[in-house]
Design an enzyme around this catalytic site. Structure first.
Site, PDB file in Angstrom:
ATOM      1  N   GLU A   1       0.853  -1.198   0.000  1.00 44.65           N
ATOM      2  CA  GLU A   1       0.000   0.000   0.000  1.00 44.65           C
ATOM      3  C   GLU A   1       0.884   1.241   0.000  1.00 44.65           C
ATOM      4  O   GLU A   1       1.998   1.230   0.549  1.00 44.65           O
ATOM      5  CB  GLU A   1      -0.885  -0.020   1.261  1.00 44.65           C
ATOM      6  CG  GLU A   1      -1.766   1.221   1.398  1.00 44.65           C
ATOM      7  CD  GLU A   1      -2.833   1.109   2.477  1.00 44.65           C
ATOM      8  OE1 GLU A   1      -2.850   0.101   3.209  1.00 44.65           O
ATOM      9  OE2 GLU A   1      -3.667   2.028   2.567  1.00 44.65           O
TER      10      GLU A   1
ATOM     11  N   ASN B   1      -6.711   1.538   2.794  1.00 44.66           N
ATOM     12  CA  ASN B   1      -7.427   2.794   2.991  1.00 44.66           C
ATOM     13  C   ASN B   1      -7.000   3.851   1.971  1.00 44.66           C
ATOM     14  O   ASN B   1      -7.787   4.722   1.609  1.00 44.66           O
ATOM     15  CB  ASN B   1      -7.176   3.315   4.409  1.00 44.66           C
ATOM     16  CG  ASN B   1      -7.717   2.384   5.477  1.00 44.66           C
ATOM     17  OD1 ASN B   1      -8.567   1.544   5.203  1.00 44.66           O
ATOM     18  ND2 ASN B   1      -7.234   2.514   6.697  1.00 44.66           N
TER      19      ASN B   1
ATOM     20  N   ASN C   1     -12.227  -0.750  -0.734  1.00 45.67           N
ATOM     21  CA  ASN C   1     -11.540  -1.301   0.441  1.00 45.67           C
ATOM     22  C   ASN C   1     -12.303  -0.942   1.711  1.00 45.67           C
ATOM     23  O   ASN C   1     -12.648   0.228   1.905  1.00 45.67           O
ATOM     24  CB  ASN C   1     -10.124  -0.715   0.538  1.00 45.67           C
ATOM     25  CG  ASN C   1      -9.405  -1.175   1.806  1.00 45.67           C
ATOM     26  OD1 ASN C   1      -9.032  -2.337   1.899  1.00 45.67           O
ATOM     27  ND2 ASN C   1      -9.231  -0.279   2.771  1.00 45.67           N
ATOM     28  N   GLU C   2     -12.572  -1.931   2.541  1.00 41.81           N
ATOM     29  CA  GLU C   2     -13.164  -1.723   3.883  1.00 41.81           C
ATOM     30  C   GLU C   2     -14.232  -0.631   3.888  1.00 41.81           C
ATOM     31  O   GLU C   2     -14.191   0.299   4.716  1.00 41.81           O
ATOM     32  CB  GLU C   2     -12.061  -1.395   4.911  1.00 41.81           C
ATOM     33  CG  GLU C   2     -11.118  -2.554   5.155  1.00 41.81           C
ATOM     34  CD  GLU C   2     -10.157  -2.376   6.320  1.00 41.81           C
ATOM     35  OE1 GLU C   2     -10.033  -1.262   6.850  1.00 41.81           O
ATOM     36  OE2 GLU C   2      -9.518  -3.367   6.697  1.00 41.81           O
TER      37      GLU C   2
ATOM     38  N   TYR D   1      -6.695  -8.721  11.904  1.00 42.98           N
ATOM     39  CA  TYR D   1      -5.387  -8.528  12.525  1.00 42.98           C
ATOM     40  C   TYR D   1      -5.485  -9.006  13.972  1.00 42.98           C
ATOM     41  O   TYR D   1      -6.498  -8.794  14.630  1.00 42.98           O
ATOM     42  CB  TYR D   1      -4.993  -7.046  12.491  1.00 42.98           C
ATOM     43  CG  TYR D   1      -4.751  -6.529  11.082  1.00 42.98           C
ATOM     44  CD1 TYR D   1      -3.563  -6.806  10.421  1.00 42.98           C
ATOM     45  CD2 TYR D   1      -5.726  -5.777  10.417  1.00 42.98           C
ATOM     46  CE1 TYR D   1      -3.334  -6.342   9.127  1.00 42.98           C
ATOM     47  CE2 TYR D   1      -5.501  -5.302   9.118  1.00 42.98           C
ATOM     48  CZ  TYR D   1      -4.295  -5.593   8.486  1.00 42.98           C
ATOM     49  OH  TYR D   1      -4.067  -5.125   7.210  1.00 42.98           O
TER      50      TYR D   1
ATOM     51  N   GLU E   1      -6.314  -9.130   3.731  1.00 45.19           N
ATOM     52  CA  GLU E   1      -5.473  -8.489   4.746  1.00 45.19           C
ATOM     53  C   GLU E   1      -5.497  -9.367   5.988  1.00 45.19           C
ATOM     54  O   GLU E   1      -6.564  -9.564   6.583  1.00 45.19           O
ATOM     55  CB  GLU E   1      -5.980  -7.087   5.103  1.00 45.19           C
ATOM     56  CG  GLU E   1      -5.653  -6.043   4.070  1.00 45.19           C
ATOM     57  CD  GLU E   1      -6.030  -4.636   4.503  1.00 45.19           C
ATOM     58  OE1 GLU E   1      -5.814  -4.296   5.683  1.00 45.19           O
ATOM     59  OE2 GLU E   1      -6.550  -3.891   3.656  1.00 45.19           O
TER      60      GLU E   1
ATOM     61  N   GLN F   1       1.705  -6.136   5.694  1.00 43.75           N
ATOM     62  CA  GLN F   1       1.975  -5.823   4.301  1.00 43.75           C
ATOM     63  C   GLN F   1       3.346  -6.385   3.944  1.00 43.75           C
ATOM     64  O   GLN F   1       3.958  -7.054   4.767  1.00 43.75           O
ATOM     65  CB  GLN F   1       1.889  -4.322   4.106  1.00 43.75           C
ATOM     66  CG  GLN F   1       0.494  -3.768   4.449  1.00 43.75           C
ATOM     67  CD  GLN F   1       0.289  -2.326   3.983  1.00 43.75           C
ATOM     68  OE1 GLN F   1       1.105  -1.698   3.379  1.00 43.75           O
ATOM     69  NE2 GLN F   1      -0.924  -1.820   4.321  1.00 43.75           N
TER      70      GLN F   1
HETATM   71  O1  AHR Z   1      -2.958  -2.663   6.349  1.00 44.61           O
HETATM   72  C1  AHR Z   1      -3.191  -1.431   6.968  1.00 44.61           C
HETATM   73  C2  AHR Z   1      -4.630  -0.959   6.856  1.00 44.61           C
HETATM   74  O2  AHR Z   1      -5.448  -1.845   7.546  1.00 44.61           O
HETATM   75  C3  AHR Z   1      -5.226  -0.947   5.469  1.00 44.61           C
HETATM   76  O3  AHR Z   1      -4.958   0.230   4.763  1.00 44.61           O
HETATM   77  C4  AHR Z   1      -6.689  -1.041   5.743  1.00 44.61           C
HETATM   78  O4  AHR Z   1      -7.394  -1.650   4.701  1.00 44.61           O
HETATM   79  C5  AHR Z   1      -6.769  -1.796   7.052  1.00 44.61           C
HETATM   80  O5  AHR Z   1      -7.596  -1.179   7.961  1.00 44.61           O
END
Ligand code: AHR
Length: 510
Positions: free
Chosen positions: A29, A74, A174-175, A246, A294, A353
């Site tokens: 990203e 994001n 995205n999200e 995460y 992700e 990432q």
């Molecule tokens: O990976 C970091 C961020 O985590 C990404 O930009 C977003 O999609 C997620 O919230």
């Protein structure tokens, strides 16, 4: 100390499906130093003629990454891709609102797609459905994949790239469920927009595969309802739905953190159930699959200040550069086991990432590139998992974790190729040794070598020296004779170190 026990039953005839190597994909990203001074740093002694660092490229190859998602995250939700193509000196810098960073637009679609092509990795592109819409998404597909004869495909040719890039995988935003997302929408608004954008994008190139945004995590208040509504609108046009997750250790609760793979499995099972319920209502034979685009360990709640608290910065600031420990690497290994075991419904996944930003590869501007502890389970699993996933049965000790309830002490996944070559991945989540019995009635099992990662109890420290010291102490080849306690005709006994992740190779033949 008493050992915990587990029994794994496997047979080469019991299989779940083919493993799609794209589950070992990653994510790059425009965030912090992932692109600038991570992948791209003209002037660095290791930079190639395109400005990309060759020391980093070597590590990306070693990691075995087959696919990379780009350009966000994001970031994509306020990205104007047209401003980052064509002559570099004419490009306009802009303030990226997602990470409050001035984006110089030195790397754009052409630079990144050509880097990926040189690296032999597939691209997963995301379109901006935050501040933009159908027309800009269609234009980007045409710019990337059009044969020529249209304004956008001719513009690509004018920029020096004759051959279409042939990008197959496309994320529809995205999200979009997240209130932090620029252009955040409710499920109906997003579902309608994604359906229309996707329909139009497939009219430009019917060979593309589309990914609708699922929830940003299973903890979102709208989780479930979001997937149901979005897929109701998009079922016929999209191929996959995204998942993001995460994991981190909270308040020293190691036991819950080590059980993160169980939380990931539960999340996948819930999204699959929701997608199938929409399909059932529609009386559709089509199955929507998962793009887990992700996932990682990220100390989001305990170390990150939050996007909106970031000052406006320029010149590739250091944002979310988490430093990882051996414990984090064991959890990453366990998450990989969860992904492999869902290969029948998860063909795509991206650890987030690739470089510097919550990443297995770190760099210093003008300096070294190095491997974080999380590098090792990812590279090992990506290198060894081949062919089909075995349908294992595991029974054994469990423990009660505060966050995820009752979870197994030992987790495992295995793949087998056409020649009977086996890769077996195991996590022992317990602070005690685990005695594992593998039952392989009707098949001969020979385990020949392996590697393991041990969870440490030390705080992670930034820098190549500390990372190398962790690797030396906690990661490495295992002595197979002490791991395989007994190898019989129908059962093989293993001994797994406390809080460890192990990868074994061998043969399983009838
Ligand atoms: O990976 C970091 C961020 O985590 C990404 O930009 C977003 O999609 C997620 O919230």
């Amino acid at each position: 100390m008493t050992a915990t026990t587990a029994r794994i039953t496997l047979h080469p005839d019991f299989r779940k499906g083919t493993i799609d190597r794209r589950i070992f994909g990653s994510f790059a990203e425009h965030l912090g130093r992932c692109i600038y001074t991570g992948l791209y740093e003209p002037g660095h002694p290791e930079a190639d003629e395109h400005g990309f660092r060759q020391d980093v490229q070597e590590l990306v190859r070693e990691l075995g990454v087959p696919m990379v998602r780009y350009p966000g995250g994001n970031f994509v939700s306020n990205y104007v891709w047209e401003d980052a193509v064509g002559p570099v000196e004419q490009r306009k810098p802009f303030l990226d609102l997602a990470w409050r960073t001035i984006e110089p637009n030195l790397v754009g679609t052409d630079e990144f797609l050509q880097w990926a092509e040189r690296m032999g990795v597939e691209l997963m592109m995301a379109v901006n459905l935050g501040t933009r819409g159908v027309a800009e998404a269609v234009a980007l597909v045409d710019y990337c994949n059009g044969e020529g004869g249209t304004y956008w495909s001719d513009l690509r040719i004018k920029h020096g790239r004759e051959k279409p890039y042939g990008v197959t995988l496309w994320c529809l935003g995205n999200e979009m469920d997240g209130p932090w997302q620029i252009g955040h929408k409710d499920a109906h608004e997003y579902g309608r927009l994604a359906a229309e954008a996707g329909k139009a994008m497939k009219l430009v190139d019917p060979s593309i595969e589309l990914i609708a945004c699922g929830s940003s995590s299973m903890q979102m208040d709208t989780f479930g309802e979001w997937e149901q509504t979005v897929l109701t609108h998009t079922y016929d046009v999209v191929d996959h739905i995204s998942m993001h997750a995460y994991y981190e250790e909270h308040d020293g609760d190691r036991a819950s953190f080590l059980a993160s793979g169980t939380a990931m499995s539960t999340f996948i099972d819930r999204v699959v159930a929701t997608a199938d319920s929409v399909g059932a209502k529609k009386r559709s034979d089509k199955k929507i699959t998962i793009s887990f685009d992700e996932w990682n360990v990220w100390y989001l709640e305990t170390r990150f200040v939050g996007e909106k608290n970031l000052p406006i910065q320029k010149d590739a600031p250091r944002i979310i550069e988490d430093i990882y420990s051996g414990l984090d690497a064991v959890v990453v290994g366990d998450l990989l086991i969860a992904l492999v075991n869902h290969a029948d419904r998860v063909p795509l996944a991206c650890f987030a990432q690739l470089v510097n930003v919550i990443a297995p590869i770190m760099t210093e501007p003008g300096g070294q590139a190095w491997r974080q502890p999380t590098f090792f389970p990812i590279a090992t699993a990506a290198g060894l998992a081949r062919g089909e996933v075995l349908d294992l049965r595991i029974a054994g000790d469990t423990y009660v974790s505060q966050r995820h309830g009752v979870v197994p002490t030992v987790t495992a996944a295995a793949t087998i190729d056409a020649d009977g070559n086996l890769a077996l991945f195991l996590t022992n989540r317990s602070p005690e040794v685990s005695e594992v019995e593998i039952s392989h009635v009707g098949a001969a099992l020979a385990l020949t070598e392996g590697k393991r990662m041990l969870a440490d109890h030390e705080p992670a420290v930034h820098g190549p020296e500390h990372a190398a010291a962790v690797a030396q102490r906690f990661w490495g080849d295992i002595d197979i004779t002490s791991t395989v306690a007994e190898n019989g005709a129908t059962t093989t006994r293993l001994r797994l170190e406390p809080e460890s992740w192990t990868a074994l190779v061998g043969r399983l033949t009838v």
